[in-house]
Design a protein around this motif. Structure first.
Motif, PDB file in Angstrom:
ATOM      1  N   LYS A 130       0.825  -1.203   0.000  1.00 26.64           N
ATOM      2  CA  LYS A 130       0.000   0.000   0.000  1.00 26.64           C
ATOM      3  C   LYS A 130       0.867   1.264   0.000  1.00 26.64           C
ATOM      4  O   LYS A 130       0.494   2.297  -0.577  1.00 26.64           O
ATOM      5  N   ASP A 131       2.042   1.161   0.626  1.00 22.26           N
ATOM      6  CA  ASP A 131       2.954   2.311   0.691  1.00 22.26           C
ATOM      7  C   ASP A 131       3.772   2.491  -0.581  1.00 22.26           C
ATOM      8  O   ASP A 131       4.586   3.412  -0.668  1.00 22.26           O
ATOM      9  N   GLY A 132       3.610   1.582  -1.556  1.00 24.84           N
ATOM     10  CA  GLY A 132       4.263   1.778  -2.840  1.00 24.84           C
ATOM     11  C   GLY A 132       5.256   0.718  -3.264  1.00 24.84           C
ATOM     12  O   GLY A 132       5.761   0.764  -4.389  1.00 24.84           O
ATOM     13  N   LEU A 133       5.562  -0.243  -2.410  1.00 19.62           N
ATOM     14  CA  LEU A 133       6.503  -1.293  -2.794  1.00 19.62           C
ATOM     15  C   LEU A 133       5.804  -2.333  -3.662  1.00 19.62           C
ATOM     16  O   LEU A 133       4.589  -2.514  -3.594  1.00 19.62           O
ATOM     17  N   SER A 134       6.597  -3.031  -4.461  1.00 19.58           N
ATOM     18  CA  SER A 134       6.046  -4.154  -5.219  1.00 19.58           C
ATOM     19  C   SER A 134       5.831  -5.318  -4.255  1.00 19.58           C
ATOM     20  O   SER A 134       6.366  -5.328  -3.141  1.00 19.58           O
ATOM     21  N   VAL A 135       5.060  -6.314  -4.684  1.00 19.93           N
ATOM     22  CA  VAL A 135       4.792  -7.469  -3.818  1.00 19.93           C
ATOM     23  C   VAL A 135       6.091  -8.187  -3.464  1.00 19.93           C
ATOM     24  O   VAL A 135       6.302  -8.585  -2.309  1.00 19.93           O
ATOM     25  N   SER A 136       6.980  -8.353  -4.441  1.00 18.81           N
ATOM     26  CA  SER A 136       8.249  -9.050  -4.181  1.00 18.81           C
ATOM     27  C   SER A 136       9.101  -8.296  -3.162  1.00 18.81           C
ATOM     28  O   SER A 136       9.685  -8.903  -2.260  1.00 18.81           O
ATOM     29  N   GLU A 137       9.156  -6.991  -3.291  1.00 19.76           N
ATOM     30  CA  GLU A 137       9.922  -6.176  -2.337  1.00 19.76           C
ATOM     31  C   GLU A 137       9.300  -6.234  -0.945  1.00 19.76           C
ATOM     32  O   GLU A 137      10.002  -6.317   0.068  1.00 19.76           O
ATOM     33  N   ALA A 138       7.960  -6.198  -0.904  1.00 22.33           N
ATOM     34  CA  ALA A 138       7.251  -6.232   0.378  1.00 22.33           C
ATOM     35  C   ALA A 138       7.447  -7.567   1.089  1.00 22.33           C
ATOM     36  O   ALA A 138       7.594  -7.610   2.310  1.00 22.33           O
ATOM     37  N   LEU A 139       7.458  -8.653   0.336  1.00 20.76           N
ATOM     38  CA  LEU A 139       7.655  -9.978   0.926  1.00 20.76           C
ATOM     39  C   LEU A 139       8.993 -10.077   1.644  1.00 20.76           C
ATOM     40  O   LEU A 139       9.100 -10.709   2.701  1.00 20.76           O
ATOM     41  N   VAL A 140      10.004  -9.448   1.075  1.00 12.61           N
ATOM     42  CA  VAL A 140      11.344  -9.479   1.684  1.00 12.61           C
ATOM     43  C   VAL A 140      11.442  -8.505   2.848  1.00 12.61           C
ATOM     44  O   VAL A 140      11.947  -8.851   3.923  1.00 12.61           O
ATOM     45  N   LYS A 141      10.952  -7.297   2.659  1.00 14.40           N
ATOM     46  CA  LYS A 141      11.071  -6.279   3.704  1.00 14.40           C
ATOM     47  C   LYS A 141      10.289  -6.663   4.956  1.00 14.40           C
ATOM     48  O   LYS A 141      10.695  -6.346   6.088  1.00 14.40           O
ATOM     49  N   ALA A 142       9.171  -7.362   4.781  1.00  9.57           N
ATOM     50  CA  ALA A 142       8.326  -7.727   5.918  1.00  9.57           C
ATOM     51  C   ALA A 142       8.906  -8.872   6.745  1.00  9.57           C
ATOM     52  O   ALA A 142       8.339  -9.238   7.779  1.00  9.57           O
ATOM     53  N   LEU A 143      10.030  -9.420   6.326  1.00 12.91           N
ATOM     54  CA  LEU A 143      10.629 -10.553   7.030  1.00 12.91           C
ATOM     55  C   LEU A 143      11.365 -10.157   8.302  1.00 12.91           C
ATOM     56  O   LEU A 143      11.927 -11.022   8.984  1.00 12.91           O
ATOM     57  N   LYS A 144      11.368  -8.885   8.622  1.00 15.58           N
ATOM     58  CA  LYS A 144      12.128  -8.384   9.766  1.00 15.58           C
ATOM     59  C   LYS A 144      11.876  -9.195  11.034  1.00 15.58           C
ATOM     60  O   LYS A 144      12.814  -9.528  11.772  1.00 15.58           O
ATOM     61  N   ASP A 145      10.620  -9.517  11.325  1.00 11.13           N
ATOM     62  CA  ASP A 145      10.273 -10.229  12.556  1.00 11.13           C
ATOM     63  C   ASP A 145      10.397 -11.743  12.422  1.00 11.13           C
ATOM     64  O   ASP A 145      10.120 -12.474  13.378  1.00 11.13           O
ATOM     65  N   PHE A 146      10.823 -12.223  11.243  1.00 14.33           N
ATOM     66  CA  PHE A 146      10.920 -13.663  11.017  1.00 14.33           C
ATOM     67  C   PHE A 146      12.329 -14.094  10.631  1.00 14.33           C
ATOM     68  O   PHE A 146      12.525 -15.177  10.090  1.00 14.33           O
ATOM     69  N   LYS A 147      13.315 -13.250  10.905  1.00 13.35           N
ATOM     70  CA  LYS A 147      14.697 -13.571  10.575  1.00 13.35           C
ATOM     71  C   LYS A 147      15.191 -14.790  11.340  1.00 13.35           C
ATOM     72  O   LYS A 147      16.124 -15.472  10.920  1.00 13.35           O
ATOM     73  N   GLU A 148      14.567 -15.063  12.493  1.00 14.18           N
ATOM     74  CA  GLU A 148      14.979 -16.210  13.303  1.00 14.18           C
ATOM     75  C   GLU A 148      14.622 -17.537  12.635  1.00 14.18           C
ATOM     76  O   GLU A 148      15.161 -18.571  12.989  1.00 14.18           O
ATOM     77  N   SER A 149      13.713 -17.484  11.684  1.00 14.78           N
ATOM     78  CA  SER A 149      13.285 -18.701  10.994  1.00 14.78           C
ATOM     79  C   SER A 149      13.900 -18.755   9.598  1.00 14.78           C
ATOM     80  O   SER A 149      13.496 -18.016   8.704  1.00 14.78           O
ATOM     81  N   ARG A 150      14.866 -19.631   9.433  1.00 13.71           N
ATOM     82  CA  ARG A 150      15.528 -19.749   8.130  1.00 13.71           C
ATOM     83  C   ARG A 150      14.575 -20.281   7.060  1.00 13.71           C
ATOM     84  O   ARG A 150      14.613 -19.838   5.912  1.00 13.71           O
ATOM     85  N   SER A 151      13.731 -21.238   7.433  1.00 14.76           N
ATOM     86  CA  SER A 151      12.837 -21.829   6.435  1.00 14.76           C
ATOM     87  C   SER A 151      11.792 -20.822   5.965  1.00 14.76           C
ATOM     88  O   SER A 151      11.493 -20.731   4.768  1.00 14.76           O
ATOM     89  N   PHE A 152      11.229 -20.041   6.893  1.00 14.46           N
ATOM     90  CA  PHE A 152      10.229 -19.035   6.526  1.00 14.46           C
ATOM     91  C   PHE A 152      10.869 -17.947   5.669  1.00 14.46           C
ATOM     92  O   PHE A 152      10.337 -17.571   4.616  1.00 14.46           O
ATOM     93  N   SER A 153      12.030 -17.456   6.109  1.00 15.20           N
ATOM     94  CA  SER A 153      12.722 -16.391   5.369  1.00 15.20           C
ATOM     95  C   SER A 153      13.139 -16.862   3.980  1.00 15.20           C
ATOM     96  O   SER A 153      12.980 -16.138   2.992  1.00 15.20           O
ATOM     97  N   PHE A 154      13.672 -18.083   3.906  1.00 16.40           N
ATOM     98  CA  PHE A 154      14.108 -18.628   2.618  1.00 16.40           C
ATOM     99  C   PHE A 154      12.927 -18.769   1.660  1.00 16.40           C
ATOM    100  O   PHE A 154      13.021 -18.398   0.482  1.00 16.40           O
TER     101      PHE A 154
END
Length: 230
Positions: free
Chosen positions: A82-106
């Protein structure tokens, strides 16, 4: 006096380590639940995409109807879009709180890369869902094995040391040699507890957070010897 000080220090470090470990456990429990729900989530997104809808619409559907554990992630993804990022960019940027999970982040990073390159997203989602289902099963089995190893080592070790300590006390005399051996046995109890915990840790491949419990392992080995022998 030195052993009493050592006992107090080990007890203090054990309590602190246990408190930090429990805090970390509670903090990461949500991430682990998201990992376990990931195969269902990926299959759900794939099913929506196969009906001809966009990946963004599929994410909205999953945010509304998906498991509770992943809602914070998809909420942030949708906000970034909604703030202007593409879906692919948003999927990566939103991973901030899930960095502890390698499988989720990957998985999410791979999906983002697939979107950028125009890959067949539905097929990629199904592949990742199957792979993550296998990983979830493997991790559950590993945790089950870890609990078994830890229960055996951290129950039998203190029990064995306590029995040997009782035997030593019953043999106690004014012998300098026996007194020296008794002192060494206290050190052995300390090291045996650490060794038992180390075996449980390395045999199970558990999280590095478990290292916070090493003082507790030392306490479980040292306490029965110190309390029986004095």
């Amino acid at each position: 006096m030195i052993w009493a000080t050592a006992f107090c220090l080990i007890l203090g470090f054990s309590v602190v380590g246990l408190i930090i470990f429990m805090w970390r456990y509670v903090t990461l429990r949500r991430v682990r639940k998201a990992e376990e729900d990931l195969p269902e989530v990926l299959h759900g997104i794939s099913a929506v995409v196969k009906k001809g809808y966009s990946i963004e619409y599929a994410i909205k559907e999953m945010y509304v109807n998906g498991p509770k554990s992943v809602k914070p992630y998809f909420k942030r993804v949708l906000k970034e879009v909604k703030d202007g990022l593409s879906v692919s960019e948003a999927l990566v940027k939103a991973l901030k709180d899930f960095k502890e999970s390698r499988s989720f982040s990957f998985s999410m990073s791979l999906i983002a890369k697939g979107i950028e390159q125009g890959s067949p997203i539905a097929d990629l989602l199904d592949f990742l869902a199957t792979s993550n289902r296998w990983l979830v099963s493997l991790n559950r089995e590993r945790r089950k094995r870890a609990l078994g190893i830890a229960a055996m080592n951290l129950t039998l070790t203190p029990l064995m040391l306590a029995i040997l300590s009782v035997v030593l006390v019953s043999m106690r005399t004014e012998s300098t040699l026996l007194f020296f051996f008794t002192e060494l046995f206290k050190l052995y109890g300390l090291m045996a507890g650490i060794a038992a915990f180390s075996l449980s840790y390395f045999a199970s491949g558990m999280s590095k957070d478990v290292l916070l419990l090493f003082p507790l392992g030392a306490l479980l080995g040292f306490a029965p010897v110190y309390l029986v022998i004095g």
